[in-house]
Design a protein around this motif. Structure first.
Motif, PDB file in Angstrom:
ATOM      1  N   CYS A 157      69.564  33.312  35.994  1.00 57.45           N
ATOM      2  CA  CYS A 157      69.266  34.487  36.822  1.00 57.45           C
ATOM      3  C   CYS A 157      70.515  35.330  37.029  1.00 57.45           C
ATOM      4  O   CYS A 157      70.467  36.566  36.954  1.00 57.45           O
ATOM      5  N   MET A 158      71.635  34.682  37.281  1.00 55.23           N
ATOM      6  CA  MET A 158      72.890  35.398  37.493  1.00 55.23           C
ATOM      7  C   MET A 158      73.278  36.190  36.246  1.00 55.23           C
ATOM      8  O   MET A 158      73.661  37.358  36.338  1.00 55.23           O
ATOM      9  N   GLU A 159      73.168  35.581  35.094  1.00 55.71           N
ATOM     10  CA  GLU A 159      73.587  36.229  33.859  1.00 55.71           C
ATOM     11  C   GLU A 159      72.690  37.410  33.493  1.00 55.71           C
ATOM     12  O   GLU A 159      73.159  38.414  32.965  1.00 55.71           O
ATOM     13  N   LYS A 160      71.393  37.304  33.792  1.00 56.74           N
ATOM     14  CA  LYS A 160      70.455  38.349  33.406  1.00 56.74           C
ATOM     15  C   LYS A 160      70.382  39.478  34.425  1.00 56.74           C
ATOM     16  O   LYS A 160      69.861  40.552  34.138  1.00 56.74           O
ATOM     17  N   THR A 161      70.891  39.222  35.630  1.00 58.07           N
ATOM     18  CA  THR A 161      70.766  40.203  36.704  1.00 58.07           C
ATOM     19  C   THR A 161      72.008  41.069  36.855  1.00 58.07           C
ATOM     20  O   THR A 161      71.924  42.213  37.298  1.00 58.07           O
ATOM     21  N   GLY A 162      73.173  40.534  36.527  1.00 54.31           N
ATOM     22  CA  GLY A 162      74.400  41.292  36.719  1.00 54.31           C
ATOM     23  C   GLY A 162      75.381  41.109  35.575  1.00 54.31           C
ATOM     24  O   GLY A 162      75.283  40.170  34.796  1.00 54.31           O
ATOM     25  N   ARG A 163      76.355  42.014  35.505  1.00 56.77           N
ATOM     26  CA  ARG A 163      77.297  42.010  34.387  1.00 56.77           C
ATOM     27  C   ARG A 163      78.668  41.455  34.750  1.00 56.77           C
ATOM     28  O   ARG A 163      79.547  41.359  33.893  1.00 56.77           O
ATOM     29  N   VAL A 164      78.860  41.068  36.003  1.00 56.95           N
ATOM     30  CA  VAL A 164      80.204  40.709  36.442  1.00 56.95           C
ATOM     31  C   VAL A 164      80.727  39.464  35.735  1.00 56.95           C
ATOM     32  O   VAL A 164      81.886  39.418  35.322  1.00 56.95           O
ATOM     33  N   ARG A 165      79.895  38.430  35.568  1.00 53.21           N
ATOM     34  CA  ARG A 165      80.365  37.226  34.898  1.00 53.21           C
ATOM     35  C   ARG A 165      80.691  37.516  33.435  1.00 53.21           C
ATOM     36  O   ARG A 165      81.714  37.066  32.897  1.00 53.21           O
ATOM     37  N   GLY A 166      79.837  38.323  32.776  1.00 53.67           N
ATOM     38  CA  GLY A 166      80.102  38.669  31.389  1.00 53.67           C
ATOM     39  C   GLY A 166      81.381  39.469  31.233  1.00 53.67           C
ATOM     40  O   GLY A 166      82.136  39.284  30.279  1.00 53.67           O
ATOM     41  N   PHE A 167      81.638  40.367  32.173  1.00 49.22           N
ATOM     42  CA  PHE A 167      82.871  41.155  32.149  1.00 49.22           C
ATOM     43  C   PHE A 167      84.088  40.236  32.245  1.00 49.22           C
ATOM     44  O   PHE A 167      85.052  40.384  31.481  1.00 49.22           O
ATOM     45  N   CYS A 168      84.051  39.291  33.177  1.00 53.48           N
ATOM     46  CA  CYS A 168      85.192  38.391  33.361  1.00 53.48           C
ATOM     47  C   CYS A 168      85.413  37.520  32.135  1.00 53.48           C
ATOM     48  O   CYS A 168      86.554  37.283  31.725  1.00 53.48           O
ATOM     49  N   GLU A 169      84.331  37.069  31.531  1.00 50.47           N
ATOM     50  CA  GLU A 169      84.483  36.265  30.317  1.00 50.47           C
ATOM     51  C   GLU A 169      85.064  37.102  29.183  1.00 50.47           C
ATOM     52  O   GLU A 169      85.894  36.617  28.405  1.00 50.47           O
ATOM     53  N   LYS A 170      84.650  38.350  29.085  1.00 54.83           N
ATOM     54  CA  LYS A 170      85.188  39.230  28.051  1.00 54.83           C
ATOM     55  C   LYS A 170      86.678  39.464  28.257  1.00 54.83           C
ATOM     56  O   LYS A 170      87.471  39.460  27.298  1.00 54.83           O
ATOM     57  N   GLU A 171      87.094  39.665  29.516  1.00 60.41           N
ATOM     58  CA  GLU A 171      88.497  39.914  29.804  1.00 60.41           C
ATOM     59  C   GLU A 171      89.372  38.709  29.470  1.00 60.41           C
ATOM     60  O   GLU A 171      90.545  38.843  29.157  1.00 60.41           O
ATOM     61  N   ALA A 172      88.793  37.507  29.578  1.00 56.99           N
ATOM     62  CA  ALA A 172      89.541  36.271  29.304  1.00 56.99           C
ATOM     63  C   ALA A 172      88.942  35.564  28.092  1.00 56.99           C
ATOM     64  O   ALA A 172      88.847  34.343  28.056  1.00 56.99           O
ATOM     65  N   LEU A 173      88.557  36.345  27.096  1.00 54.14           N
ATOM     66  CA  LEU A 173      87.720  35.866  25.998  1.00 54.14           C
ATOM     67  C   LEU A 173      88.222  34.590  25.348  1.00 54.14           C
ATOM     68  O   LEU A 173      87.462  33.653  25.120  1.00 54.14           O
ATOM     69  N   TYR A 174      89.515  34.506  25.049  1.00 49.03           N
ATOM     70  CA  TYR A 174      90.022  33.374  24.284  1.00 49.03           C
ATOM     71  C   TYR A 174      90.377  32.170  25.142  1.00 49.03           C
ATOM     72  O   TYR A 174      90.570  31.074  24.619  1.00 49.03           O
ATOM     73  N   ASP A 175      90.466  32.357  26.447  1.00 50.83           N
ATOM     74  CA  ASP A 175      90.883  31.261  27.318  1.00 50.83           C
ATOM     75  C   ASP A 175      89.857  30.894  28.377  1.00 50.83           C
ATOM     76  O   ASP A 175      90.093  29.976  29.156  1.00 50.83           O
ATOM     77  N   TYR A 176      88.745  31.604  28.446  1.00 46.87           N
ATOM     78  CA  TYR A 176      87.817  31.407  29.550  1.00 46.87           C
ATOM     79  C   TYR A 176      87.304  29.968  29.623  1.00 46.87           C
ATOM     80  O   TYR A 176      87.015  29.457  30.706  1.00 46.87           O
ATOM     81  N   ASP A 177      87.162  29.307  28.478  1.00 51.62           N
ATOM     82  CA  ASP A 177      86.673  27.930  28.462  1.00 51.62           C
ATOM     83  C   ASP A 177      87.773  26.910  28.673  1.00 51.62           C
ATOM     84  O   ASP A 177      87.527  25.706  28.572  1.00 51.62           O
ATOM     85  N   SER A 178      88.980  27.368  28.965  1.00 51.73           N
ATOM     86  CA  SER A 178      90.110  26.454  29.146  1.00 51.73           C
ATOM     87  C   SER A 178      90.295  26.112  30.617  1.00 51.73           C
ATOM     88  O   SER A 178      89.756  26.790  31.509  1.00 51.73           O
ATOM     89  N   PRO A 179      91.083  25.058  30.911  1.00 48.38           N
ATOM     90  CA  PRO A 179      91.336  24.678  32.315  1.00 48.38           C
ATOM     91  C   PRO A 179      91.982  25.796  33.133  1.00 48.38           C
ATOM     92  O   PRO A 179      91.903  25.778  34.363  1.00 48.38           O
ATOM     93  N   ARG A 180      92.610  26.769  32.484  1.00 50.77           N
ATOM     94  CA  ARG A 180      93.273  27.855  33.215  1.00 50.77           C
ATOM     95  C   ARG A 180      92.295  28.624  34.100  1.00 50.77           C
ATOM     96  O   ARG A 180      92.688  29.177  35.136  1.00 50.77           O
ATOM     97  N   TYR A 181      91.033  28.660  33.693  1.00 52.58           N
ATOM     98  CA  TYR A 181      90.046  29.454  34.424  1.00 52.58           C
ATOM     99  C   TYR A 181      89.030  28.586  35.172  1.00 52.58           C
ATOM    100  O   TYR A 181      87.970  29.060  35.538  1.00 52.58           O
ATOM    101  N   ILE A 182      89.375  27.335  35.427  1.00 57.34           N
ATOM    102  CA  ILE A 182      88.415  26.434  36.052  1.00 57.34           C
ATOM    103  C   ILE A 182      88.011  26.904  37.444  1.00 57.34           C
ATOM    104  O   ILE A 182      86.860  26.783  37.853  1.00 57.34           O
ATOM    105  N   THR A 183      88.957  27.466  38.206  1.00 62.12           N
ATOM    106  CA  THR A 183      88.613  27.924  39.556  1.00 62.12           C
ATOM    107  C   THR A 183      87.648  29.105  39.498  1.00 62.12           C
ATOM    108  O   THR A 183      86.657  29.155  40.239  1.00 62.12           O
ATOM    109  N   LEU A 184      87.903  30.065  38.617  1.00 61.06           N
ATOM    110  CA  LEU A 184      87.001  31.207  38.467  1.00 61.06           C
ATOM    111  C   LEU A 184      85.621  30.745  38.019  1.00 61.06           C
ATOM    112  O   LEU A 184      84.599  31.247  38.491  1.00 61.06           O
ATOM    113  N   ARG A 185      85.585  29.769  37.136  1.00 65.63           N
ATOM    114  CA  ARG A 185      84.302  29.235  36.661  1.00 65.63           C
ATOM    115  C   ARG A 185      83.538  28.581  37.812  1.00 65.63           C
ATOM    116  O   ARG A 185      82.323  28.702  37.924  1.00 65.63           O
TER     117      ARG A 185
END
Length: 438
Positions: free
Chosen positions: A232-260
Motif C-alpha cells: 500500500c505504501m509503495e503504490k500510494t506514494g513516491r517518497v520511498r521510491g525517491f529515497c531508494e533512487k537517491e541511494a540506488l547503489y547502497d540502499y540495500d546495504s547496512p548504511r541505510y538500515i535506519t532509513l529502511r
C-alpha cells in the motif's frame, strides 16, 4: 503495535473496515482463511532482506570473514528459486544448502546461521492490527479459521510466529510449500479440508490479487483483497521510491538500515488499513503522515547536513503544524517501542532524504497541508521548484519477491479477460460471491 500508538483513520479507511468486518460476519460464511505473511503478520522492517542485514555481524563473528552475509543469503535464495521454479517450493534448508556450497561454509556454521535467521523471523514478526481485528471477529462469530503460510521457514518457526502474534486459536494451518502442485488448487483444496466446509462457505483474505483473489474465485470461494502495508505504501506514494533512487547503489546495504526501518514503521502505522492517495498527494493528504516520515527521519540526523533555504523553512513549518508534529511524536514512540531510541549502530545515512523529497517533489495537495505555516510567497516559490521524481521500480530487481507474479503470468497471461479484470481492480477490496460472474 501498541493501541495507544495507532493513528486515527480516515473516513475512507473507516468505511473499508466496516465493509470487511461485515463480510466476515456474513452468515453464509462458515470459515475464514488468512494469508499469514503481510496480512496477519508483518514486520517493522522495509523488506524481508533486512533480517539478513541484521546477521552480517553474526556471520563475521562465526567465520572471521568481513563479508556481506546479506548478499550471500539473497544470492542463495535466488539460486534456490531458479532451481525450483517457484518461491513457494523453496525451503530454508534448500537455501542454506546452496549457501554452504557456494560460499564454502561448514555445516556447523550454516546450522547456526539458519537457527539465528529463524529466531530473528520470530522476534521481528508482529500482528497486523486490522487483520487481527478481522481474525478476532471471525472467531467470535463462530467461524473456523485457517492460516495459510507462504514462506520458506519450517512449520515449527511458522507456528512460533503464529503464537507470538496471538493467532494460536486458529483451527488449521496450511503450509503452502508442502502442497503437491503450485496451481489454483495449491491452497484452496487443503484449506477447505482443514476448515471442513465447501468452497462457497469459505471467505479468504489475502494480499495478492491473483494468488489469493482469483484462485479463490475460480474454485468457488469468496475473497477479500488486503494488500500488505508495504504494498500500500509503495503504490500510494513516491517518497520511498525517491529515497531508494537517491541511494540506488547502497540502499540495500547496512548504511541505510535506519532509513529502511523508518519506512517499515511508516507502512505499518499509516497503511495498517489500506487507503488511497489524494489527488496530487504522496501522503494521502495527511500532515501527520508527512511529519511521521520527514520529521521522524530528521530526528536521527545531527544537523550538520547542509540545508537549502526552502528546506530550512519546511522544517520550521512542519514543526509548527500540529498534525505533522503529532506524526513525528508518534514516530518517536513507535521507533522506541521496536528498536529503542537510537539509530542502528549510530547509522543515520539517508535520513535527510524524505525532507529532500518534499522540497523537490511535493505534490499540490501535500503542499497545501503547510499553507498556514508558510507565507504565500514561499508557497509560490515552493510550487515553482517541484518536479516529478525519477523513481526506480520498487524491488523489481528482487525476483523472489515477484515469484507469485511470474506464476500469475503463467496461469493468467497478460491480456486474458481474467487478468485484465484483476489488474483493473488491484488495490481495492473485493467480495466475490458469484463465480459465474467472473
Amino acid at each position: 503495535m501498541s493501541g495507544s500508538l495507532t493513528r486515527a483513520l480516515s473516513s475512507e479507511q473507516i468505511e473499508l473496515k466496516k465493509k470487511m468486518l461485515t463480510a466476515v460476519r456474513d452468515s453464509h460464511c462458515r470459515a475464514v482463511s488468512f494469508k499469514l505473511c503481510g496480512v496477519l503478520a508483518v514486520k517493522p522492517l522495509s523488506a524481508q532482506s533486512d533480517i539478513y542485514l541484521l546477521m552480517n555481524s553474526y556471520f563475521t563473528e562465526l567465520t572471521g570473514r568481513d563479508e556481506s552475509f546479506s548478499a550471500m543469503r539473497e544470492n542463495a535464495e535466488e539460486a534456490a528459486l531458479k532451481k525450483s521454479g517457484l518461491i513457494t517450493r523453496v525451503t530454508l534448508a534448500d537455501i542454506y544448502k546452496l549457501l554452504r556450497s557456494k560460499e564454502h561454509i561448514s555445516a556447523e556454521i550454516s546450522e547456526k546461521l539458519m537457527q539465528r535467521e529463524q529466531e530473528l523471523e520470530v522476534e521481528y514478526s508482529c500482528p497486523r492490527g486490522f487483520a487481527k481485528e478481522l481474525y478476532r471477529e471471525a472467531k467470535s462469530c463462530g467461524k473456523r479459521v485457517v492460516i495459510i503460510a507462504d514462506t520458506c521457514y519450517p512449520e515449527e518457526t511458522v507456528k512460533a510466529v503464529i503464537e507470538k502474534c496471538g493467532y494460536g486459536s486458529c483451527d488449521g494451518l496450511v503450509m503452502l510449500r508442502e502442497q503437491p502442485k503450485a496451481n489454483a488448487n495449491s491452497w484452496v483444496a487443503p484449506t477447505l479440508e482443514k476448515a471442513g466446509v465447501k468452497a462457497p462457505q469459505l471467505l479468504h483474505i489475502g494480499g495478492d490479487v491473483t494468488f489469493d483473489v482469483q484462485f479463490a474465485v475460480m474454485n468457488g470461494a469468496k475473497a477479500l483483497l488486503l494488500p500488505s502495508p508495504t504494498d500500500c505504501m509503495e503504490k500510494t506514494g513516491r517518497v520511498r521510491g525517491f529515497c531508494e533512487k537517491e541511494a540506488l547503489y547502497d540502499y540495500d546495504s547496512p548504511r541505510y538500515i535506519t532509513l529502511r526501518r523508518i519506512f517499515g514503521l511508516y507502512a505499518m502505522w499509516a497503511f495498517d488499513v489500506p487507503q488511497s492517495k489524494s489527488f496530487q498527494s504522496d501522503f494521502c493528504g495527511n500532515a501527520d503522515m508527512m511529519g511521521f516520515v520527514v520529521l521522524g527521519a530528521l530526528g536521527f540526523t545531527d544537523g550538520s547536513e547542509k540545508r537549502s533555504e526552502l528546506e530550512a523553512k519546511l522544517i520550521e513549518a512542519l514543526e509548527k503544524n500540529p498534525a505533522a508534529k503529532s506524526g513525528a511524536e508518534s514516530f518517536a514512540a513507535i521507533y522506541e517501542e521496536y528498536f529503542g531510541d537510537k539509530a542502528e549502530n549510530g547509522i543515520s545515512e539517508g535520513c535527510g532524504l524524505p525532507l529532500r523529497f518534499i522540497g523537490k517533489c511535493c505534490g499540490e495537495a501535500d503542499r497545501k497541508l503547510l499553507s498556514k505555516q508558510l507565507s504565500p510567497t514561499l508557497l509560490k516559490k515552493w510550487a515553482s521548484s517541484v518536479a516529478e521524481p525519477e523513481i526506480v521500480p520498487i524491488y523489481e530487481h528482487n525476483s523472489s519477491g515477484n515469484a507469485l507474479s511470474r506464476l500469475a503470468d503463467r496461469m493468467f497471461p497478460p491480456g486474458t479477460k481474467v487478468r485484465t479484470m484483476s489488474e483493473n481492480i488491484l488495490g481495492k477490496v473485493h467480495l466475490h460471491s458469484d463465480k459465474k460472474k467472473h
